[in-house]
Scaffold this active site. Structure first.
Site, PDB file in Angstrom:
ATOM      1  N   LYS A 115      22.420  -1.252  -3.502  1.00 26.57           N
ATOM      2  CA  LYS A 115      22.936  -2.310  -4.390  1.00 26.57           C
ATOM      3  C   LYS A 115      24.469  -2.234  -4.390  1.00 26.57           C
ATOM      4  O   LYS A 115      25.029  -1.142  -4.519  1.00 26.57           O
ATOM      5  CB  LYS A 115      22.394  -2.160  -5.815  1.00 26.57           C
ATOM      6  N   GLU A 183      24.140  -9.576 -14.381  1.00 28.11           N
ATOM      7  CA  GLU A 183      24.354  -8.752 -15.582  1.00 28.11           C
ATOM      8  C   GLU A 183      25.334  -9.434 -16.539  1.00 28.11           C
ATOM      9  O   GLU A 183      26.397  -9.933 -16.126  1.00 28.11           O
ATOM     10  CB  GLU A 183      24.899  -7.365 -15.194  1.00 28.11           C
TER      11      GLU A 183
HETATM   12  O1  KIV Z   1      23.870   1.426 -12.653  1.00 28.32           O
HETATM   13  C1  KIV Z   1      22.865   0.824 -13.083  1.00 28.32           C
HETATM   14  O2  KIV Z   1      21.959   1.443 -13.659  1.00 28.32           O
HETATM   15  C2  KIV Z   1      22.794  -0.621 -12.888  1.00 28.32           C
HETATM   16  C3  KIV Z   1      21.750  -1.414 -13.578  1.00 28.32           C
HETATM   17  C4  KIV Z   1      21.569  -1.162 -14.996  1.00 28.32           C
HETATM   18  C5  KIV Z   1      21.750  -2.832 -13.214  1.00 28.32           C
HETATM   19  O3  KIV Z   1      23.572  -1.149 -12.153  1.00 28.32           O
END
Ligand code: KIV
Length: 266
Positions: A115, A183
């Site tokens: 991500k 988010e």
């Molecule tokens: O770092 C994280 O846990 C996240 C999520 C809460 C979306 O990016």
């Protein structure tokens, strides 16, 4: 027996209107608990910098720390799709470094996807990383790694900012991401983006219209009292239970009631 979740499964869930569930996990025991709870995806979030390591924000988390945690989670062989965050500065300097670091998460960590935070500004990185077959989940809106630019954890995309967030979403999709975290944006904007994108949106503080939801496991279990955002729903209050158990142990040892005969060898 649940089937292992894959990226095509996650895409199909959007097409079939089935909601996607994702939670964070940072270690072996929590990953097992979360996977047994039936989530579709586990995220080794860089939120571990705050809720696990005790930092003020996520900026200090390193590649080596993330790989250590991803490996621990991967050892559970989860049925859920295993996604890991890329830490701050691991994908910003050059395309070459971004590809190498993202690849390490699959090769050394055992993740199935990474991500990456950012929209239009980071689309060229997403394009290069997906081109070497490292699946990318995007993350736009309130991106915690941009805390200093935003001046704190503030809702993004209100009023005249909304179009910029929409453009970020389209850029992330066009760059090849298979899903996108939205988010801290208004629910109506998240609904509009969700309707417009072919890839699934996974919301956190982005209202009910997203294709899925993600939360931090420590938040939903009441294990982190540092902050309590409006978007969190607490499903258990474990901190007092754990403290009470520790107190009982301390009392037992001090009073001599532990260990008893059944805990001792003959
Ligand atoms: O770092 C994280 O846990 C996240 C999520 C809460 C979306 O990016």
């Amino acid at each position: 027996m649940r089937k292992k979740r894959t990226i095509p499964d996650i895409l199909q869930m959007k097409q079939e209107g089935r909601r996607i569930t994702m939670l964070t996990a940072y270690d072996y025991p929590f990953a097992r608990l979360v996977d047994n709870g039936g989530v579709d995806a586990i995220l080794v979030g860089d939120s571990l910098g705050v809720v696990f390591s005790g930092h003020e924000n996520t900026l200090r988390v390193t590649m080596n720390e993330m790989i250590y945690h991803v490996r621990a989670v991967a050892r559970t062989k989860p049925q859920a799709l295993l996604v890991t965050d890329m830490p701050f500065m691991s994908y910003h300097i050059s395309i070459e470094e971004a590809c190498r670091n993202c690849g390490r998460m699959l090769k050394e960590g055992g993740a199935q996807a990474v991500k990456i935070e950012g929209g239009v500004n980071i689309a060229h990185v997403i394009k290069a990383v997906t081109a070497i077959d490292v699946p990318v989940m995007g993350h736009i809106g309130l991106t915690p790694q941009s805390i200093h630019r935003m001046g704190g954890y503030k809702v993004q995309g209100r009023k005249d900012q909304a179009e910029r967030i929409r453009e970020d979403a389209l850029a992330v999709q066009d760059a090849g991401a298979f899903a996108i975290v939205l988010e801290g944006i208004p629910s109506a904007l998240a609904a509009q983006i969700t309707a417009e994108l072919a890839i699934p949106t996974i919301g956190i503080g982005a209202g009910p219209a997203c294709d899925g939801q993600v939360l931090v496991i420590h938040d939903i279990l009441g294990l982190c009292d540092k902050y309590s955002p409006k978007f969190v729903k607490r499903y258990a209050d474990l901190a007092p239970l754990i403290t009470a158990a520790v107190r009982s142990y301390v009392d037992d040892v001090r009073s001599g009631t532990f260990p008893a005969d059944e805990h001792s060898f003959k």
